[in-house]
Design a protein around this motif. Structure first.
Motif, PDB file in Angstrom:
ATOM      1  N   ASP A 261       0.928  -1.228   0.111  1.00 48.61           N
ATOM      2  CA  ASP A 261       0.039   0.098   0.102  1.00 48.61           C
ATOM      3  C   ASP A 261       0.924   1.202  -0.073  1.00 48.61           C
ATOM      4  O   ASP A 261       2.223   1.223  -0.146  1.00 48.61           O
ATOM      5  N   PHE A 262       0.294   2.420   0.046  1.00 46.62           N
ATOM      6  CA  PHE A 262       1.292   3.697   0.036  1.00 46.62           C
ATOM      7  C   PHE A 262       2.079   3.873   1.007  1.00 46.62           C
ATOM      8  O   PHE A 262       3.196   4.258   1.125  1.00 46.62           O
ATOM      9  N   LYS A 263       1.308   3.637   2.247  1.00 48.42           N
ATOM     10  CA  LYS A 263       2.281   3.815   3.476  1.00 48.42           C
ATOM     11  C   LYS A 263       3.423   2.805   3.369  1.00 48.42           C
ATOM     12  O   LYS A 263       4.581   3.428   3.807  1.00 48.42           O
ATOM     13  N   LEU A 264       3.254   1.551   3.056  1.00 48.11           N
ATOM     14  CA  LEU A 264       4.367   0.723   3.027  1.00 48.11           C
ATOM     15  C   LEU A 264       5.390   1.147   2.003  1.00 48.11           C
ATOM     16  O   LEU A 264       6.641   1.339   2.390  1.00 48.11           O
ATOM     17  N   THR A 265       4.993   1.528   0.690  1.00 45.77           N
ATOM     18  CA  THR A 265       5.877   1.928  -0.150  1.00 45.77           C
ATOM     19  C   THR A 265       6.784   3.013   0.243  1.00 45.77           C
ATOM     20  O   THR A 265       7.850   3.353  -0.033  1.00 45.77           O
ATOM     21  N   LEU A 266       5.937   4.289   0.810  1.00 47.62           N
ATOM     22  CA  LEU A 266       6.776   5.513   1.232  1.00 47.62           C
ATOM     23  C   LEU A 266       7.695   5.184   2.386  1.00 47.62           C
ATOM     24  O   LEU A 266       8.679   5.683   2.302  1.00 47.62           O
TER      25      LEU A 266
END
Length: 421
Positions: A261-266
């Motif tokens: 998800d976005f949080k993990l990617t960031l």
């Protein structure tokens, strides 16, 4: 102390003065007159490194505790994602240097306190810059930067000036504070063996056998330069993060992996551990409490405090002993052993991967300053594949420098050859 400052003190720092004027467990060995302690408190020149989540809290606590000559250095600019925990900034400050905005806020809010900002990297400042301070408080989020600052202060201490180094750090609901008196007690480098090296994933796993969502994000980081003219993804640019998220999601779908998800990617792009505002507040308060003790000539923390708030608020304080073979403060040769026919690259690998060293890009010289390997010197690169026995004799003491050390500092590394079996 000026008359104006004295009037301000009586109103604003009355509670602080009570600690100085009345003997207590906080100051069992204090023999200084209260007025002298007040003068010292207001005149202490303190450097705060970092104006992020922890640094903002430290600046606020220092300003409200009677410290009036505060300096802060940070190289970052304010991003919208900072605002949930870095309370000295507002949305209109986005894009401006953190150090400048933090200084402006405190100077405007706390009369009689002056914060001087510096925008840039701590490594770009000459060592003479650090000589001017009475104390350094670190709010860094980088192990490398901490190692460099620690080594710099140890170097200064060897010239006769001991500058207390209060190091704070937080990771989620956990944090720690240590009080380092360079060359007197355990320095930051003394505990490097307890800090695990950065997590990396084997290239073969990322490329052909991803098993966890992080593998998929790492794959997207490898693919990004191919689609963007060699440029690496910038975690502060939403379009870069979204591109990596899309690539990682496609990879995860192909291998039936969930959790991208976005949080993990960031987090993978920026190597981020989620910051908790309350943890920053607690750790900053501990740091400034130790600064107050030092300013009041009281007994400071001896010398490490671990905070664990994941399940319940809990702190464990203990003395971290000096490492008699510390690369920085022990001032002795370090020894390693390799086979005589081992390639020189094996020594480079040991310096990078061994928990005791954890170097980034070492350069190595033979006695007399003869370069054995230097990244910027192409003619030395062939030495990496040569047997060490062809390059020097057993027991030779090499000089090793690395970006984690300040300029002019090096490790004396004695290399012994093991017997062939």
């Amino acid at each position: 102390m000026t008359e104006q400052t004295t009037l301000l003190d009586q109103e604003r720092w009355e509670g602080i003065y009570k600690l100085m004027e009345h003997p207590s467990m906080l100051t069992p060995d204090c023999t200084e007159e209260p007025e002298k302690l007040k003068t010292f408190l207001h005149s202490m020149k303190i450097l705060v490194i970092g104006a992020g989540g922890l640094g903002c809290e430290v600046l606020k606590d220092l300003a409200l505790s009677g410290f009036t000559d505060i300096h802060v250095i940070d190289l970052d600019t304010i991003d919208i994602s900072n605002l949930n925990r870095q309370f000295l900034f507002t949305e209109k400050d986005t894009g401006r240097p953190k150090a400048e905005v933090a200084a402006e806020f405190v100077n405007k809010r706390v009369e009689g306190c002056h914060v001087t900002p510096y925008v840039g990297n701590i490594k770009d400042k000459p060592i003479t810059f650090y000589h001017q301070f009475d104390m350094v408080i670190s709010g860094l989020d980088s192990v490398d930067a901490r190692r460099w600052m620690n080594a710099t202060l140890v170097d200064i201490a060897r010239d006769g000036q001991i500058i207390p180094f209060i190091d704070g750090g937080s990771e989620g609901f956990s944090g720690q504070v240590r009080v380092i008196l360079p060359t007197v007690n355990a320095c930051y480098e003394c505990g490097m063996i307890l800090i695990p090296p950065p997590v990396t994933f084997p290239m073969c796993t990322i490329a052909s056998n991803p098993r966890v969502p992080e593998h998929c994000v790492e794959w997207s980081l490898l693919e990004f330069p191919k689609a963007h003219d060699g440029r690496k993804p910038d975690g502060d640019k939403e379009e870069d993060v979204l591109w990596c998220l899309k690539c990682a999601s496609e990879r995860a779908e192909k291998y039936k992996i969930e959790g991208v998800d976005f949080k993990l990617t960031l987090g993978v792009i920026k190597h981020v551990i989620p910051a908790i505002a309350s943890t920053n507040s607690i750790i900053a308060a501990m740091c400034v409490n130790e600064a107050m003790k030092i300013a009041m000539n009281a007994l400071s923390l001896d010398n490490y405090c671990q905070y664990s708030g994941a399940e319940q608020p809990y702190t464990n304080t203990f003395e971290f002993s000096k490492n008699e073979t510390c690369l920085v403060c022990a001032d002795i040769s370090s020894e390693i052993e390799v086979r005589k026919d081992a390639q020189f690259d094996e020594i480079m690998t040991k310096l990078k991967e061994n928990p005791e060293y954890q170097m980034k890009n070492p350069s190595i010289q033979l006695p007399g300053g003869i370069p054995l390997y230097m990244r910027a010197l192409a003619q030395t690169h062939d030495n990496l594949q040569k047997p060490v026995g062809d390059l020097f004799e057993s027991g030779t003491e090499l000089a090793v420098t690395d970006p984690v050390f300040p300029q002019g500092m090096f490790l004396r590394l004695k290399v012994k050859f093991s017997n062939d079996e």
